[in-house]
Design a protein around this motif. Structure first.
Motif, PDB file in Angstrom:
ATOM      1  N   VAL A 266      46.380  30.115  76.805  1.00  0.00           N
ATOM      2  CA  VAL A 266      47.228  28.929  76.904  1.00  0.00           C
ATOM      3  C   VAL A 266      47.972  28.697  75.591  1.00  0.00           C
ATOM      4  N   PHE A 267      47.274  28.819  74.481  1.00  0.00           N
ATOM      5  CA  PHE A 267      47.923  28.625  73.186  1.00  0.00           C
ATOM      6  C   PHE A 267      49.059  29.628  72.985  1.00  0.00           C
ATOM      7  N   TYR A 268      48.839  30.871  73.402  1.00  0.00           N
ATOM      8  CA  TYR A 268      49.888  31.882  73.240  1.00  0.00           C
ATOM      9  C   TYR A 268      51.049  31.624  74.190  1.00  0.00           C
ATOM     10  N   ALA A 269      50.738  31.133  75.386  1.00  0.00           N
ATOM     11  CA  ALA A 269      51.813  30.807  76.315  1.00  0.00           C
ATOM     12  C   ALA A 269      52.633  29.620  75.825  1.00  0.00           C
ATOM     13  N   LEU A 270      51.975  28.690  75.154  1.00  0.00           N
ATOM     14  CA  LEU A 270      52.653  27.494  74.671  1.00  0.00           C
ATOM     15  C   LEU A 270      53.375  27.731  73.348  1.00  0.00           C
ATOM     16  N   ASN A 271      52.698  28.399  72.407  1.00  0.00           N
ATOM     17  CA  ASN A 271      53.231  28.512  71.046  1.00  0.00           C
ATOM     18  C   ASN A 271      53.467  29.942  70.569  1.00  0.00           C
ATOM     19  N   GLY A 272      53.148  30.933  71.410  1.00  0.00           N
ATOM     20  CA  GLY A 272      53.293  32.321  70.983  1.00  0.00           C
ATOM     21  C   GLY A 272      54.744  32.776  70.938  1.00  0.00           C
ATOM     22  N   ASP A 273      54.961  33.887  70.277  1.00  0.00           N
ATOM     23  CA  ASP A 273      56.298  34.478  70.157  1.00  0.00           C
ATOM     24  C   ASP A 273      56.168  35.981  70.390  1.00  0.00           C
ATOM     25  N   PRO A 274      56.651  36.492  71.542  1.00  0.00           N
ATOM     26  CA  PRO A 274      56.535  37.931  71.829  1.00  0.00           C
ATOM     27  C   PRO A 274      57.145  38.804  70.730  1.00  0.00           C
ATOM     28  N   LYS A 275      58.111  38.268  70.006  1.00  0.00           N
ATOM     29  CA  LYS A 275      58.736  39.043  68.929  1.00  0.00           C
ATOM     30  C   LYS A 275      57.904  39.026  67.646  1.00  0.00           C
ATOM     31  N   ASN A 276      56.931  38.136  67.589  1.00  0.00           N
ATOM     32  CA  ASN A 276      56.079  38.023  66.404  1.00  0.00           C
ATOM     33  C   ASN A 276      54.631  37.833  66.842  1.00  0.00           C
ATOM     34  N   PRO A 277      53.973  38.915  67.283  1.00  0.00           N
ATOM     35  CA  PRO A 277      52.601  38.799  67.809  1.00  0.00           C
ATOM     36  C   PRO A 277      51.574  38.368  66.765  1.00  0.00           C
ATOM     37  N   HIS A 278      51.936  38.397  65.484  1.00  0.00           N
ATOM     38  CA  HIS A 278      50.998  37.987  64.431  1.00  0.00           C
ATOM     39  C   HIS A 278      51.112  36.505  64.101  1.00  0.00           C
TER      40      HIS A 278
ATOM     41  N   THR B   5      42.025  12.217  62.926  1.00  0.00           N
ATOM     42  CA  THR B   5      41.594  11.309  63.990  1.00  0.00           C
ATOM     43  C   THR B   5      40.079  11.315  64.077  1.00  0.00           C
ATOM     44  N   GLU B   6      39.510  10.190  64.477  1.00  0.00           N
ATOM     45  CA  GLU B   6      38.053  10.089  64.607  1.00  0.00           C
ATOM     46  C   GLU B   6      37.535  10.793  65.849  1.00  0.00           C
ATOM     47  N   ILE B   7      38.398  10.909  66.858  1.00  0.00           N
ATOM     48  CA  ILE B   7      37.987  11.465  68.143  1.00  0.00           C
ATOM     49  C   ILE B   7      38.962  12.553  68.589  1.00  0.00           C
ATOM     50  N   ASN B   8      38.557  13.263  69.621  1.00  0.00           N
ATOM     51  CA  ASN B   8      39.376  14.321  70.211  1.00  0.00           C
ATOM     52  C   ASN B   8      39.960  13.816  71.530  1.00  0.00           C
ATOM     53  N   PHE B   9      40.844  14.613  72.111  1.00  0.00           N
ATOM     54  CA  PHE B   9      41.488  14.244  73.379  1.00  0.00           C
ATOM     55  C   PHE B   9      40.766  14.824  74.582  1.00  0.00           C
ATOM     56  N   ALA B  10      39.729  15.649  74.348  1.00  0.00           N
ATOM     57  CA  ALA B  10      39.025  16.312  75.450  1.00  0.00           C
ATOM     58  C   ALA B  10      37.537  16.376  75.126  1.00  0.00           C
ATOM     59  N   LYS B  11      36.700  16.242  76.150  1.00  0.00           N
ATOM     60  CA  LYS B  11      35.260  16.281  75.927  1.00  0.00           C
ATOM     61  C   LYS B  11      34.626  17.600  76.347  1.00  0.00           C
ATOM     62  N   ASN B  12      35.403  18.493  76.983  1.00  0.00           N
ATOM     63  CA  ASN B  12      34.864  19.786  77.411  1.00  0.00           C
ATOM     64  C   ASN B  12      35.994  20.810  77.448  1.00  0.00           C
ATOM     65  N   PRO B  13      35.674  22.111  77.563  1.00  0.00           N
ATOM     66  CA  PRO B  13      36.719  23.144  77.557  1.00  0.00           C
ATOM     67  C   PRO B  13      37.743  22.990  78.672  1.00  0.00           C
ATOM     68  N   GLN B  14      37.323  22.498  79.848  1.00  0.00           N
ATOM     69  CA  GLN B  14      38.247  22.332  80.957  1.00  0.00           C
ATOM     70  C   GLN B  14      39.353  21.341  80.608  1.00  0.00           C
ATOM     71  N   GLU B  15      38.950  20.190  80.087  1.00  0.00           N
ATOM     72  CA  GLU B  15      39.934  19.190  79.685  1.00  0.00           C
ATOM     73  C   GLU B  15      40.801  19.703  78.540  1.00  0.00           C
ATOM     74  N   PHE B  16      40.180  20.410  77.621  1.00  0.00           N
ATOM     75  CA  PHE B  16      40.918  20.938  76.465  1.00  0.00           C
ATOM     76  C   PHE B  16      42.000  21.913  76.912  1.00  0.00           C
ATOM     77  N   GLY B  17      41.630  22.843  77.789  1.00  0.00           N
ATOM     78  CA  GLY B  17      42.589  23.828  78.272  1.00  0.00           C
ATOM     79  C   GLY B  17      43.727  23.201  79.053  1.00  0.00           C
ATOM     80  N   GLU B  18      43.389  22.275  79.923  1.00  0.00           N
ATOM     81  CA  GLU B  18      44.426  21.641  80.751  1.00  0.00           C
ATOM     82  C   GLU B  18      45.391  20.822  79.901  1.00  0.00           C
ATOM     83  N   PHE B  19      44.869  20.163  78.861  1.00  0.00           N
ATOM     84  CA  PHE B  19      45.710  19.328  78.005  1.00  0.00           C
ATOM     85  C   PHE B  19      46.904  20.110  77.469  1.00  0.00           C
ATOM     86  N   PHE B  20      46.664  21.347  77.055  1.00  0.00           N
ATOM     87  CA  PHE B  20      47.750  22.172  76.521  1.00  0.00           C
ATOM     88  C   PHE B  20      48.503  22.903  77.624  1.00  0.00           C
TER      89      PHE B  20
END
Length: 327
Positions: free
Chosen positions: A38-50, A127-142
């Motif tokens: 998900v992170f790569y789909a959101l913020n990745g760059d195929p021209k710059n894999p590093h 921030t004192e807290i996060n936006f997700a309490k488990n991996p499912q919520e974390f993944g969906e958020f992005f």
């Protein structure tokens, strides 16, 4: 890197982006690999894999962590028996844009405290807290922020934010967070609850921690913020560090019996026992080379045990996966 390898990486990223763009996020099972995708789909760059795909913009510093005198009589953490422990510091902004505006709210500070016999790596947010309490919520958020046909579905994001308590509560929390004009006036939080060993009883006590700026927390007024450009944090840091070190008190906040210690979205309210265990003294600007490093929150010293919430190990796994993909 061989051209065929570059082609494979670029093709994989392109396929990942297409796959997530056409998928209902609620049907996904987000393990560490899935979140990395998900992170790569959101913020990745195929021209710059590093390319680094989160907290991409940042700068580095060096300093010392100075444990509180005789703190090992209270906590059984041998690392804290040392004096003036060499520390690498990285300040960063959230997100994958290397040209992100310093006016953005999400801020991070990461540390590598390198003792003679032990070490401690720390990753914090403002921030004192996060936006997700488990991996499912974390993944969906992005995942729901990945553009589809070139557009982000703001209507769907608003709908899910209202439906998911973690997202809804975090959005409300962020409305009360200001934008600081300096890292020297920003407080950073562990978010996760760690466990610290009592020197006398040998029991492990749950606590969150925070790095409190000695010069206090202060936010820019709307007028002051409007006068700032998009690049001010690094230059402000250089100016301040030239005159005097920037200092933060490291303070443990111990959990009360009714506090949630396995939910990173839960705010603790009321009075809590606190303990200052050291001072971080940031002394020198150190360029941007450490931006390519990885800071692992599970690198803990003897006497400190890892959090028990569902996100902590997944978070570490994602860091390892994305760091490996950048090599």
């Amino acid at each position: 890197m061989p051209k065929i390898t570059q082609f494979i990486i670029a093709s994989t990223l392109a396929l990942t982006m297409c796959a997530y763009a056409s998928t209902n996020e609620r049907s996904q099972n987000y393990d560490a690999e899935g979140i990395a995708d998900v992170f790569y789909a959101l913020n990745g760059d195929p021209k710059n894999p590093h390319k680094k795909i989160n907290h991409t913009k940042g700068f580095c510093a060096i300093g010392d962590f100075i444990p509180t005198k005789n703190i090992t009589k209270t906590l059984n953490i041998p690392l804290l028996a040392e004096q003036n422990i060499k520390t690498q510091i990285r300040y960063s902004l959230g997100g994958g844009d290397p040209a992100a505006s310093d006016k953005s709210k999400p801020r991070g500070m990461a540390l590598k405290i390198e003792g003679k016999q032990d070490s401690w790596e720390i990753v914090m947010l403002n921030t004192e807290i996060n936006f997700a309490k488990n991996p499912q919520e974390f993944g969906e958020f992005f995942a729901m922020r990945i553009p589809k046909n070139g557009k982000v579905d703001s209507t769907y994001i608003a709908k899910r934010t209202n439906e998911v308590a973690s997202y809804r509560n975090f959005e409300k929390y962020m409305q009360n967070i200001g934008i600081t004009g300096s890292v020297a006036n920003t407080m950073y939080h562990s978010i996760h609850t760690f466990f610290f060993q009592n020197a006398k009883t040998k029991q492990f006590m749950p606590a969150r921690f925070k790095f409190v700026p000695v010069n206090g927390v202060s936010y820019l007024s709307p007028d002051m913020l409007a006068k700032q450009g998009d690049e001010f944090l690094e230059s402000d840091f250089k100016q301040k560090i030239a005159n005097t070190p920037i200092r933060y008190k490291m303070i443990l906040v111990f959990a009360n019996p009714n506090d949630s210690i396995d939910n990173t979205t839960a705010l603790w309210s009321g009075k809590h026992k606190q303990l200052e265990i050291g001072m971080l003294e940031v002394k020198q600007y150190d360029g941007i080379e450490c931006n390519g490093d990885v800071f692992m929150p599970n690198m803990l010293p003897s006497g400190v045990e890892a959090p028990k919430d569902p996100l902590f190990e997944t978070r570490n796994d994602v860091y390892s996966i994305t760091f490996g993909r950048r090599q």
